[in-house]
Write an enzyme that holds these catalytic residues in place. Structure first.
Site, PDB file in Angstrom:
ATOM      1  N   GLU A  92      43.111  44.969  50.487  1.00  0.00           N
ATOM      2  CA  GLU A  92      42.795  44.592  51.900  1.00  0.00           C
ATOM      3  C   GLU A  92      43.817  43.480  52.126  1.00  0.00           C
ATOM      4  O   GLU A  92      44.283  42.916  51.123  1.00  0.00           O
ATOM      5  CB  GLU A  92      41.346  44.024  51.900  1.00  0.00           C
ATOM      6  N   CYS A 105      45.976  36.757  54.777  1.00  0.00           N
ATOM      7  CA  CYS A 105      45.304  36.713  53.272  1.00  0.00           C
ATOM      8  C   CYS A 105      45.862  38.088  52.743  1.00  0.00           C
ATOM      9  O   CYS A 105      45.659  39.168  53.071  1.00  0.00           O
ATOM     10  CB  CYS A 105      43.949  36.352  53.480  1.00  0.00           C
ATOM     11  N   CYS A 112      41.434  42.854  39.409  1.00  0.00           N
ATOM     12  CA  CYS A 112      41.827  41.551  38.648  1.00  0.00           C
ATOM     13  C   CYS A 112      41.086  41.475  37.337  1.00  0.00           C
ATOM     14  O   CYS A 112      39.902  41.748  37.169  1.00  0.00           O
ATOM     15  CB  CYS A 112      41.147  40.323  39.590  1.00  0.00           C
ATOM     16  N   CYS A 116      36.220  36.635  36.752  1.00  0.00           N
ATOM     17  CA  CYS A 116      35.198  35.282  37.135  1.00  0.00           C
ATOM     18  C   CYS A 116      33.997  35.653  37.287  1.00  0.00           C
ATOM     19  O   CYS A 116      33.816  36.797  38.012  1.00  0.00           O
ATOM     20  CB  CYS A 116      35.813  34.572  38.315  1.00  0.00           C
ATOM     21  N   CYS A 119      32.941  36.557  41.206  1.00  0.00           N
ATOM     22  CA  CYS A 119      33.874  37.218  42.117  1.00  0.00           C
ATOM     23  C   CYS A 119      33.791  38.921  41.915  1.00  0.00           C
ATOM     24  O   CYS A 119      33.685  39.274  40.836  1.00  0.00           O
ATOM     25  CB  CYS A 119      35.258  36.858  41.487  1.00  0.00           C
ATOM     26  N   GLY A 168      43.041  40.054  43.730  1.00  0.00           N
ATOM     27  CA  GLY A 168      43.866  39.761  42.483  1.00  0.00           C
ATOM     28  C   GLY A 168      44.451  38.502  41.982  1.00  0.00           C
ATOM     29  O   GLY A 168      43.917  37.359  42.864  1.00  0.00           O
ATOM     30  N   HIS A 224      36.299  25.002  40.374  1.00  0.00           N
ATOM     31  CA  HIS A 224      34.854  25.584  40.170  1.00  0.00           C
ATOM     32  C   HIS A 224      34.277  24.995  39.130  1.00  0.00           C
ATOM     33  O   HIS A 224      32.954  25.140  39.065  1.00  0.00           O
ATOM     34  CB  HIS A 224      35.041  27.239  39.813  1.00  0.00           C
ATOM     35  N   ASN A 299      29.675  33.618  48.247  1.00  0.00           N
ATOM     36  CA  ASN A 299      29.241  34.738  49.194  1.00  0.00           C
ATOM     37  C   ASN A 299      28.611  35.825  48.148  1.00  0.00           C
ATOM     38  O   ASN A 299      29.165  36.292  46.986  1.00  0.00           O
ATOM     39  CB  ASN A 299      30.388  35.733  49.407  1.00  0.00           C
ATOM     40  N   CYS A 342      37.674  40.222  50.718  1.00  0.00           N
ATOM     41  CA  CYS A 342      38.448  40.685  49.705  1.00  0.00           C
ATOM     42  C   CYS A 342      37.533  41.748  48.757  1.00  0.00           C
ATOM     43  O   CYS A 342      36.827  41.116  48.196  1.00  0.00           O
ATOM     44  CB  CYS A 342      39.083  39.643  48.851  1.00  0.00           C
TER      45      CYS A 342
HETATM   46  N1  SAH Z   1      42.740  35.145  42.058  1.00  0.00           N
HETATM   47  C1  SAH Z   1      43.059  34.268  42.906  1.00  0.00           C
HETATM   48  C2  SAH Z   1      43.305  34.264  44.160  1.00  0.00           C
HETATM   49  C3  SAH Z   1      42.146  35.207  45.012  1.00  0.00           C
HETATM   50  S1  SAH Z   1      40.502  34.554  45.070  1.00  0.00           S
HETATM   51  C4  SAH Z   1      42.293  32.875  42.435  1.00  0.00           C
HETATM   52  O1  SAH Z   1      41.180  33.056  41.937  1.00  0.00           O
HETATM   53  O2  SAH Z   1      42.575  31.795  42.822  1.00  0.00           O
HETATM   54  C5  SAH Z   1      40.474  33.521  46.422  1.00  0.00           C
HETATM   55  C6  SAH Z   1      39.258  32.554  46.147  1.00  0.00           C
HETATM   56  O3  SAH Z   1      37.975  33.176  46.451  1.00  0.00           O
HETATM   57  C7  SAH Z   1      39.279  32.050  44.992  1.00  0.00           C
HETATM   58  O4  SAH Z   1      38.985  30.367  45.002  1.00  0.00           O
HETATM   59  C8  SAH Z   1      38.119  32.634  44.277  1.00  0.00           C
HETATM   60  O5  SAH Z   1      37.476  31.708  43.346  1.00  0.00           O
HETATM   61  C9  SAH Z   1      37.219  32.679  45.624  1.00  0.00           C
HETATM   62  N2  SAH Z   1      36.039  33.473  45.302  1.00  0.00           N
HETATM   63  C10 SAH Z   1      35.872  34.671  44.643  1.00  0.00           C
HETATM   64  N3  SAH Z   1      34.703  35.304  44.615  1.00  0.00           N
HETATM   65  C11 SAH Z   1      33.861  34.545  45.530  1.00  0.00           C
HETATM   66  C12 SAH Z   1      32.596  34.756  46.137  1.00  0.00           C
HETATM   67  N4  SAH Z   1      31.830  35.502  45.639  1.00  0.00           N
HETATM   68  N5  SAH Z   1      32.182  33.653  47.016  1.00  0.00           N
HETATM   69  C13 SAH Z   1      33.042  32.735  47.334  1.00  0.00           C
HETATM   70  N6  SAH Z   1      34.350  32.569  46.831  1.00  0.00           N
HETATM   71  C14 SAH Z   1      34.602  33.467  45.907  1.00  0.00           C
HETATM   72 FE1  SF4 Z   2      38.743  35.385  39.622  1.00  0.00          FE
HETATM   73 FE2  SF4 Z   2      40.426  35.225  41.503  1.00  0.00          FE
HETATM   74 FE3  SF4 Z   2      40.285  37.443  39.785  1.00  0.00          FE
HETATM   75 FE4  SF4 Z   2      38.372  37.056  41.442  1.00  0.00          FE
HETATM   76  S1  SF4 Z   2      40.431  37.290  42.239  1.00  0.00           S
HETATM   77  S2  SF4 Z   2      38.255  37.596  39.244  1.00  0.00           S
HETATM   78  S3  SF4 Z   2      38.287  34.796  41.607  1.00  0.00           S
HETATM   79  S4  SF4 Z   2      40.954  35.275  39.328  1.00  0.00           S
END
Ligand code: SAH
Ligand code: SF4
Length: 368
Positions: A92, A105, A112, A116, A119, A168, A224, A299, A342
């Site tokens: 996306e 964005c 990915c 995390c 995520c 990603g 985080h 979220n 995303c």
């Molecule tokens: N992978 C990179 C960039 C993409 S994620 C990173 O992790 O930085 C973009 C942001 O959205 C990151 O700060 C991530 O931690 C946050 N994010 C991921 N899942 C989320 C969720 N369920 N609720 C809120 N923020 C989230």
């Molecule tokens: Fe973690 Fe960013 Fe990958 Fe989601 S997209 S798993 S927040 S590194």
């Protein structure tokens, strides 16, 4: 014969390509302006290129973006494209208009590998890295689609900022990312200033150093948690690059950063990382790293087992950081009516049998 996709090259790469077919290197700058600035869909329209070159390109090259699976517009102006990157994978791209800027964005991978805990993209697992062309195509498609949808058909630039915050981990796809970043900055392509292009990373320390050397754009770090113990659980990459190393990398980056601060992203998870004690620990952690904080209300998605901190808790946490002199913003979710999130629809396409909602915020920052 497979055609060469010109979206794969930064301007230096284009120069090498045009030289390889017997043309002068400066043709690359002309070509780049046609492709990236004017959004020329084909070579025939590039009228100031010699006919022989145009004919060569028509037979051997292409300007190819991934097919659009869905194009949705939100009531608040947010627009989202779902792109087919093959083999059941989709990514996306989201455009977020604000009064003083337009932010795109961009995704860097299908899925990915960092995984995390909070995520949904991470929960999907890793499919593959996007190519440079697939990263650049998101900007190319969005910029020219948005311009076309303007009533006056004006040629004015719509996208003023790019954030690598889609699907990603961009720094796990460094080789493909670098030419894409260079195109975003190049005056013969998108001409964005380094302050207006942000790479967000979960903490790939060696690549943070490479980025500092090779293309120092604005850096956002997904923090985080204030301690290794907690961050090991939330962001598994922390076991490889613990906080001490990550903070040192941030300090090194600041020597070359286009902004004189690092942005720390911090997802607000109820009862996990959102207490006053966590805020105090955070302040100690970042005391010698000039920074701003961007708090992201979590979220939720089904089966995540996690909950968003209350609005009051987020306010109190933000206040702690602000009181210590750190500029702190709370991210506001945008485009909720089109799931401008995303990973959400990408997951739907990849695995139609799973009914899981996938929500990662695409959001705008609101100064407190
Ligand atoms: N992978 C990179 C960039 C993409 S994620 C990173 O992790 O930085 C973009 C942001 O959205 C990151 O700060 C991530 O931690 C946050 N994010 C991921 N899942 C989320 C969720 N369920 N609720 C809120 N923020 C989230
Ligand atoms: Fe973690 Fe960013 Fe990958 Fe989601 S997209 S798993 S927040 S590194």
């Amino acid at each position: 014969m497979k055609r060469v996709n010109l979206l794969e090259f930064d301007v230096a790469g284009l120069s090498a390509y045009v030289e390889s077919i017997g043309e002068k290197a400066f043709r690359a700058r002309q070509l780049s302006r046609w492709i990236h600035q004017r959004g020329a869909p084909d070579f025939e329209s590039m009228t100031d290129l010699a006919r022989t070159l145009r004919t060569h390109l028509q037979h051997r090259a292409e300007i190819a973006a991934p097919p659009i699976l869905r194009d949705s517009a939100s009531a608040d102006g947010t627009r989202k494209w779902l792109l087919d990157v093959g083999a059941g994978n989709a990514v996306e791209t989201v455009f977020i208009p604000e009064v003083d800027r337009g932010t795109l964005c961009v995704s860097s991978q299908a899925g990915c590998a960092v995984n995390c805990m909070f995520c949904s993209t991470g929960r999907q697992g890793f499919s593959r890295n996007l190519s440079t062309a697939e990263i650049v195509a998101q900007l190319w498609l969005a910029e020219h689609a948005l311009r076309r949808s303007h009533d006056d058909g004006a040629d004015e630039r719509v996208i003023s900022n790019v954030v690598l915050m889609g699907m990603g981990e961009p720094l796990q796809n460094y080789e493909a990312l670098l030419p894409a970043l260079r195109l975003m900055l190049d005056d013969h392509a998108y001409g964005l200033s380094r302050r207006r292009v942000t790479v967000s990373t979960s903490g790939m320390v060696p690549q943070i150093d490479r980025l500092a050397d090779e293309c120092p754009v604005a850096l956002a770090v997904s923090l985080h948690a204030p301690t290794d113990e907690l961050r090991d659980r939330l962001v598994p990459l922390n076991r490889k690059y613990p906080l001490r190393e990550l903070m040192a990398a941030c300090r090194r980056y600041l020597r070359v950063a286009p902004r004189d601060f690092i942005t720390f992203e911090y997802v607000m998870l109820d009862g996990l990382n959102d207490s006053d004690r966590h805020a105090v620990e955070l302040l100690a952690l970042v005391q010698d790293v000039p920074c701003k904080f961007n708090l992201i209300p979590f979220n939720p998605f089904p089966d995540s087992g996690l909950a968003r901190s209350s609005a009051g808790r987020i306010r109190a946490f933000a206040q702690r950081l602000s009181d210590a002199g750190i500029v702190t913003t709370v991210r506001r979710t945008r485009g909720e009516d089109i799931d401008a999130a995303c990973g959400q629809l990408a997951g739907e396409v990849q695995d139609r049998t799973r009914r899981r909602e996938r929500v990662v915020p695409i959001a705008a920052e609101r100064p407190r």
